[in-house]
Design a protein around this motif. Sequence first.
Motif, PDB file in Angstrom:
ATOM      1  N   PRO A   1       0.824  -1.222   0.000  1.00 47.11           N
ATOM      2  CA  PRO A   1       0.000   0.000   0.000  1.00 47.11           C
ATOM      3  C   PRO A   1       0.852   1.263   0.000  1.00 47.11           C
ATOM      4  O   PRO A   1       1.779   1.391   0.794  1.00 47.11           O
ATOM      5  CB  PRO A   1      -0.815  -0.124   1.293  1.00 47.11           C
ATOM      6  N   LEU A   2       0.507   2.197  -0.899  1.00 49.57           N
ATOM      7  CA  LEU A   2       1.138   3.514  -0.876  1.00 49.57           C
ATOM      8  C   LEU A   2       0.522   4.330   0.268  1.00 49.57           C
ATOM      9  O   LEU A   2      -0.483   3.937   0.848  1.00 49.57           O
ATOM     10  CB  LEU A   2       0.906   4.234  -2.204  1.00 49.57           C
ATOM     11  N   THR A   3       1.130   5.472   0.552  1.00 53.89           N
ATOM     12  CA  THR A   3       0.675   6.268   1.699  1.00 53.89           C
ATOM     13  C   THR A   3      -0.797   6.690   1.560  1.00 53.89           C
ATOM     14  O   THR A   3      -1.546   6.676   2.534  1.00 53.89           O
ATOM     15  CB  THR A   3       1.580   7.501   1.881  1.00 53.89           C
ATOM     16  N   HIS A   4      -1.211   7.030   0.332  1.00 49.96           N
ATOM     17  CA  HIS A   4      -2.610   7.442   0.146  1.00 49.96           C
ATOM     18  C   HIS A   4      -3.570   6.253   0.231  1.00 49.96           C
ATOM     19  O   HIS A   4      -4.745   6.426   0.574  1.00 49.96           O
ATOM     20  CB  HIS A   4      -2.777   8.183  -1.184  1.00 49.96           C
TER      21      HIS A   4
ATOM     22  N   LEU B   1      -3.087   3.958   2.399  1.00 42.86           N
ATOM     23  CA  LEU B   1      -3.174   3.853   3.855  1.00 42.86           C
ATOM     24  C   LEU B   1      -4.184   4.871   4.403  1.00 42.86           C
ATOM     25  O   LEU B   1      -4.986   4.558   5.287  1.00 42.86           O
ATOM     26  CB  LEU B   1      -1.777   4.096   4.447  1.00 42.86           C
ATOM     27  N   LEU B   2      -4.155   6.071   3.838  1.00 40.35           N
ATOM     28  CA  LEU B   2      -5.129   7.105   4.219  1.00 40.35           C
ATOM     29  C   LEU B   2      -6.551   6.617   3.972  1.00 40.35           C
ATOM     30  O   LEU B   2      -7.434   6.770   4.823  1.00 40.35           O
ATOM     31  CB  LEU B   2      -4.888   8.365   3.380  1.00 40.35           C
TER      32      LEU B   2
ATOM     33  N   THR C   1      -7.560   3.541   3.814  1.00 36.93           N
ATOM     34  CA  THR C   1      -7.871   2.460   4.761  1.00 36.93           C
ATOM     35  C   THR C   1      -8.205   3.023   6.141  1.00 36.93           C
ATOM     36  O   THR C   1      -9.130   2.554   6.800  1.00 36.93           O
ATOM     37  CB  THR C   1      -6.691   1.477   4.855  1.00 36.93           C
TER      38      THR C   1
ATOM     39  N   ASP D   1      -2.437  15.947  -2.341  1.00 39.99           N
ATOM     40  CA  ASP D   1      -2.936  14.904  -1.428  1.00 39.99           C
ATOM     41  C   ASP D   1      -4.458  14.787  -1.540  1.00 39.99           C
ATOM     42  O   ASP D   1      -5.015  13.690  -1.518  1.00 39.99           O
ATOM     43  CB  ASP D   1      -2.575  15.243   0.036  1.00 39.99           C
TER      44      ASP D   1
ATOM     45  N   MET E   1      -6.521  11.489  -2.839  1.00 36.01           N
ATOM     46  CA  MET E   1      -7.554  10.876  -2.000  1.00 36.01           C
ATOM     47  C   MET E   1      -8.897  10.809  -2.726  1.00 36.01           C
ATOM     48  O   MET E   1      -9.574   9.780  -2.721  1.00 36.01           O
ATOM     49  CB  MET E   1      -7.733  11.677  -0.710  1.00 36.01           C
TER      50      MET E   1
END
Lengths: 168, 168
Positions: B55-58, B60-61, B63, B107, B111
């Motif tokens: 998973p990329l950071t976004h 993770l966001l 999730t 960001d 998202m």
Amino acid sequence: MREVEVKALLVDPMNNGPVLLLKDNQTEKVVPVWIGQPEATAIAMQLQHKEFPRPLTHDLLRTFLKVMNGELDMVVIDSIQDTTYYATLFVRDKEGQVHEIDARPSDSIAMALRTGSPIYVADEVFEASAIDLPDTTEEGVVTNPAERKKFEDFVKDQMHISDFKRFI
Amino acid sequence: MREVEVKALLVDPMNNGPVLLLKDNQTEKVVPVWIGQPEATAIAMQLQHKEFPRPLTHDLLRTFLKVMNGELDMVVIDSIQDTTYYATLFVRDKEGQVHEIDARPSDSIAMALRTGSPIYVADEVFEASAIDLPDTTEEGVVTNPAERKKFEDFVKDQMHISDFKRFI
């Protein structure tokens, strides 16, 4: 499972590949974790207590958690497959239910540093990957010849320890 | 306030600076937004419906939002100061309360593409920054000489439109 702290964030100048050294609290061993540049930046900013004028992506993650009344209980680096580490975020919602979220160690650590949450490494991961902490000068260069050889053997072709620089 | 969609993600090969073109649904105008490389990767992956093995950071966001039973109602690019755009995420928690979170447009858009949420640009931002949509070939090169001149004038020294490549 043992608690670790971020001992150093180094960079291999050959490929600009950042590597985190996670230090065990009980021994002098470290777990090296290679991470991406954006996550290294997010971690370095937090270690240096600096802030970008605009929120970075991990700052946004922290804000999400805050407005939803969630808490990051802990981060666990719980497995390694080939050369990839896997981590789990233990996120507690406002009702107290804990959700386990699959994540990269880099994102997990960038988050844990922002929320002050503990970072753990599973025993089997530690045993498979921990190395003796190399002696480093202020510039992050390994100075003890025996340790240096051992560390060089470990990193093999992945990086050039003689060129190591402290990233932060 | 007007809804926009991501029309293109281009990159200036001179400095590898990615730029998003956000297209108004009512006119042929676009708002160009310069963004960082990691956020461009996160946006490109989503536009191409591709996934990283991890998973990329976004991701993770997204999730985080999901396990906390939150929803991203919308994203609004609501101001521009000097050359920096500011955005707000409207996040609804499980009780229905809406939280306004300050974020970078990059960001916010990374998202919104993941949650299928609408993206809006405030009228005053649109009027201050929108330009005519340049004619582009499949490779993203502007072909209409008059429009090209106008677009070149706009971007000035910031990028070299003649070298424009489609990033995705």
